[in-house]
Scaffold this active site. Structure first.
Site, short mmCIF file in Angstrom:
data_model
loop_
_atom_site.label_atom_id
_atom_site.label_comp_id
_atom_site.label_asym_id
_atom_site.label_seq_id
_atom_site.Cartn_x
_atom_site.Cartn_y
_atom_site.Cartn_z
N LEU A 33 -7.99 -16.41 19.25
CA LEU A 33 -8.20 -14.99 18.93
C LEU A 33 -8.16 -14.09 20.17
O LEU A 33 -8.70 -13.00 20.17
CB LEU A 33 -9.52 -14.77 18.16
CG LEU A 33 -9.64 -15.51 16.83
CD1 LEU A 33 -11.01 -15.26 16.19
CD2 LEU A 33 -8.55 -15.07 15.85
N GLY A 36 -3.78 -11.50 18.49
CA GLY A 36 -3.87 -11.72 17.05
C GLY A 36 -5.09 -11.09 16.42
O GLY A 36 -5.81 -10.31 17.05
N ASP A 51 -9.14 -22.73 22.07
CA ASP A 51 -8.16 -22.46 23.13
C ASP A 51 -7.31 -23.73 23.30
O ASP A 51 -7.87 -24.82 23.46
CB ASP A 51 -8.93 -22.14 24.42
CG ASP A 51 -8.03 -21.66 25.55
OD1 ASP A 51 -6.90 -22.16 25.67
OD2 ASP A 51 -8.48 -20.79 26.31
N ILE A 52 -5.98 -23.58 23.28
CA ILE A 52 -5.13 -24.78 23.39
C ILE A 52 -5.31 -25.51 24.72
O ILE A 52 -4.92 -26.65 24.87
CB ILE A 52 -3.62 -24.48 23.16
CG1 ILE A 52 -3.11 -23.40 24.13
CG2 ILE A 52 -3.35 -24.08 21.72
CD1 ILE A 52 -1.59 -23.22 24.12
N TYR A 142 6.99 -16.09 32.67
CA TYR A 142 6.91 -16.37 31.23
C TYR A 142 8.15 -17.15 30.77
O TYR A 142 8.04 -18.13 30.02
CB TYR A 142 6.77 -15.04 30.47
CG TYR A 142 6.97 -15.15 28.97
CD1 TYR A 142 5.97 -15.64 28.14
CD2 TYR A 142 8.18 -14.75 28.38
CE1 TYR A 142 6.16 -15.73 26.76
CE2 TYR A 142 8.38 -14.84 27.01
CZ TYR A 142 7.36 -15.34 26.21
OH TYR A 142 7.56 -15.43 24.85
N LYS A 146 7.84 -20.95 29.25
CA LYS A 146 8.28 -21.26 27.88
C LYS A 146 9.39 -22.32 27.90
O LYS A 146 9.42 -23.22 27.07
CB LYS A 146 8.78 -19.99 27.18
CG LYS A 146 7.73 -18.95 26.88
CD LYS A 146 6.68 -19.41 25.88
CE LYS A 146 7.24 -19.67 24.50
NZ LYS A 146 6.15 -20.02 23.54
N ARG A 209 19.79 -5.79 23.14
CA ARG A 209 19.01 -6.94 22.69
C ARG A 209 19.53 -7.38 21.33
O ARG A 209 20.27 -6.67 20.65
CB ARG A 209 17.52 -6.57 22.55
CG ARG A 209 16.87 -6.12 23.86
CD ARG A 209 16.71 -7.29 24.83
NE ARG A 209 16.10 -6.92 26.10
CZ ARG A 209 16.78 -6.57 27.20
NH1 ARG A 209 18.09 -6.51 27.19
NH2 ARG A 209 16.14 -6.29 28.32
N ARG A 266 12.19 -1.94 34.51
CA ARG A 266 11.18 -2.77 35.18
C ARG A 266 11.82 -4.07 35.67
O ARG A 266 12.78 -4.55 35.07
CB ARG A 266 10.05 -3.10 34.20
CG ARG A 266 9.31 -1.85 33.76
CD ARG A 266 8.35 -2.12 32.63
NE ARG A 266 9.03 -2.50 31.41
CZ ARG A 266 8.43 -2.70 30.25
NH1 ARG A 266 7.13 -2.56 30.16
NH2 ARG A 266 9.11 -3.04 29.17
N1 LIG Z 1 7.77 -11.80 19.43
C1 LIG Z 1 8.96 -12.20 19.88
O1 LIG Z 1 9.94 -11.46 19.80
C2 LIG Z 1 9.14 -13.58 20.47
C3 LIG Z 1 10.38 -13.92 21.03
C4 LIG Z 1 10.56 -15.19 21.57
C5 LIG Z 1 9.54 -16.12 21.50
N2 LIG Z 1 8.36 -15.78 20.96
C6 LIG Z 1 7.29 -16.80 20.93
O2 LIG Z 1 6.71 -16.84 19.63
C7 LIG Z 1 5.32 -17.16 19.73
C8 LIG Z 1 4.48 -16.17 18.94
O3 LIG Z 1 4.70 -14.85 19.41
P1 LIG Z 1 4.04 -13.59 18.70
O4 LIG Z 1 4.95 -12.43 18.92
O5 LIG Z 1 3.63 -13.93 17.32
O6 LIG Z 1 2.74 -13.39 19.62
P2 LIG Z 1 1.24 -13.01 19.25
O7 LIG Z 1 0.57 -12.62 20.54
O8 LIG Z 1 1.17 -12.07 18.10
O9 LIG Z 1 0.63 -14.42 18.77
C9 LIG Z 1 0.21 -15.39 19.69
C10 LIG Z 1 -1.10 -15.97 19.20
O10 LIG Z 1 -1.48 -17.00 20.10
C11 LIG Z 1 -2.88 -16.92 20.32
N3 LIG Z 1 -3.19 -17.49 21.64
C12 LIG Z 1 -2.86 -17.00 22.85
N4 LIG Z 1 -3.34 -17.80 23.81
C13 LIG Z 1 -3.97 -18.83 23.18
C14 LIG Z 1 -4.69 -19.97 23.65
N5 LIG Z 1 -4.84 -20.21 24.94
N6 LIG Z 1 -5.20 -20.82 22.72
C15 LIG Z 1 -5.06 -20.59 21.40
N7 LIG Z 1 -4.42 -19.50 20.91
C16 LIG Z 1 -3.88 -18.64 21.80
C17 LIG Z 1 -3.20 -15.43 20.26
O11 LIG Z 1 -4.58 -15.20 19.95
C18 LIG Z 1 -2.26 -14.95 19.17
O12 LIG Z 1 -2.89 -14.95 17.89
C19 LIG Z 1 5.00 -17.22 21.22
O13 LIG Z 1 5.01 -18.58 21.61
C20 LIG Z 1 6.15 -16.49 21.89
O14 LIG Z 1 6.40 -16.98 23.19
C21 LIG Z 1 8.12 -14.54 20.44
#
Ligand SMILES: NC(=O)c1ccc[n+]([C@@H]2O[C@H](COP(=O)([O-])OP(=O)(O)OC[C@H]3O[C@@H](n4cnc5c(N)ncnc54)[C@H](O)[C@@H]3O)[C@@H](O)[C@H]2O)c1
Length: 317
Positions: A33, A36, A51-52, A142, A146, A209, A266
């Site tokens: 949390l 999110g 926390d992961i 980042y 990833k 993009r 940026r």
């Molecule tokens: N949004 C995009 O366009 C996009 C593009 C490429 C990749 N991604 C990948 O998709 C995934 C989800 O992205 P999103 O946009 O839904 O992000 P988001 O921030 O909405 O969701 C990420 C969730 O991970 C949780 N979180 C963060 N650190 C944590 C931890 N240490 N332990 C447990 N939970 C943790 C957060 O509380 C959050 O609910 C990510 O891995 C991101 O790298 C997203």
């Protein structure tokens, strides 16, 4: 079948968890949390606030639940924060992921589905659209963190036989998206215009993009439950869209009269990217279904409703 979804209080994984629950799977959610929201957590799932990076707690959850499939979306996904705090970025995105991969192996999970990034992974590509076998050249911490996890998955497949599916997303957009994340330009423009703030465009508005609507990303995660073992897939639309076009679409859908404020680009931002998605079509049986026109309409309507609810809560409360 039991599926553990990480990050499902957040944008993308909450929709993925909803789809898995609706398809009849038993869904376990793990999220700390830190981003999110509790509101996004599917009420028919079992939620662990965790926390992961917490090795003991992850181990306890895996030994209790023994999920067959891990769908890993939890991440530190603020590109700017990764630039400022590369160690923190690596702790969450690399060490946290290894923690989950090791637990998956130790407790007999069959498959690990990983949300990776195309936009932050390929760097500034010289070839378009970019296929999966194009060299990865991340230009931010980042992007490095990833991508690194993809190597661990490849290696753990050889060492222990854990199947993986890597989904490299383009710019995902849709309801529940946060304006803080990797690619939240729909959320940012919508929230700013609704609040009467003049939105900023970094650069000249011509950066390109490749956008993919959330329901298409969800469909890829459903396909990845059974198909695409030990493969990497680009998941996007394969359409080049400049920043200014997104700005204009949001502005027109909101009926606002506003021009962007242009500021210098940026560091870490690439000029152009567009993905080759043919591999996902052949091996996952997946193709995007939602046009930018339809996706933009649904996304902007969501932010408009959210702003109206917020305004009415503040007048009644
Ligand atoms: N949004 C995009 O366009 C996009 C593009 C490429 C990749 N991604 C990948 O998709 C995934 C989800 O992205 P999103 O946009 O839904 O992000 P988001 O921030 O909405 O969701 C990420 C969730 O991970 C949780 N979180 C963060 N650190 C944590 C931890 N240490 N332990 C447990 N939970 C943790 C957060 O509380 C959050 O609910 C990510 O891995 C991101 O790298 C997203």
């Amino acid at each position: 079948m039991k599926i553990l979804v990480t990050g499902a209080a957040g944008f993308i994984a909450s929709h993925v968890a909803d789809a898995y629950v609706n398809a009849g799977y038993e869904v376990i959610i793990l999220d700390d949390l830190s981003r999110g929201s509790r509101r996004n957590i599917n009420p028919n799932s079992r939620f662990y606030e965790c926390d992961i990076r917490d090795r003991e707690e992850v181990e306890r959850i895996f030994s209790l639940e023994k999920p067959a499939i891990i769908n890993h979306h939890a991440a530190q996904m603020d590109v700017r924060r990764g630039v400022r705090e590369p160690l923190f970025d690596a702790e969450v995105n690399i060490l946290g992921s290894i923690n989950l991969i090791e637990a998956a192996v130790a407790h007999g999970a069959k498959r690990f589905i990983y949300a990776a990034t195309a936009g932050a992974g390929y760097g500034e590509p010289k070839q378009m659209p970019v296929p999966e076998n194009y060299p990865m050249n991340p230009i931010t911490p980042y992007g490095i963190s990833k991508h690194t996890v993809e190597h661990y998955l490849f290696t753990f497949r050889f060492l222990y036989g854990l199947e993986y599916v890597v989904l490299r997303y383009g710019n995902v957009y849709g309801p529940r998206q946060s304006s803080q994340g990797e690619a939240g330009v729909f959320a940012i423009f919508s929230e700013q215009m609704l609040a009467g703030v003049q939105p900023v465009i970094y650069g000249d508005g011509k950066k390109v993009r490749d956008y993919v609507y959330i329901s298409d990303v969800v469909a890829a995660n459903v396909a990845a439950l059974e198909r695409g073992a030990n493969e990497i897939f680009n998941i996007s639309n394969g359409v080049e869209t400049p920043d200014l076009e997104i700005f204009e679409r949001v502005r027109d859908l909101l009926g606002k009269q506003v021009e962007p404020r242009y500021v210098p680009r940026r560091p870490g931002e690439i000029d152009k990217i567009c993905l080759d998605i043919s591999k996902a079509s052949h091996l996952l049986g997946w193709a995007p279904q939602v046009s930018l026109t339809d996706g933009a309409r649904q996304t902007v309507a969501y932010f408009k409703n959210a702003a109206a609810e917020c305004a009415s809560a503040s007048t009644t409360g």
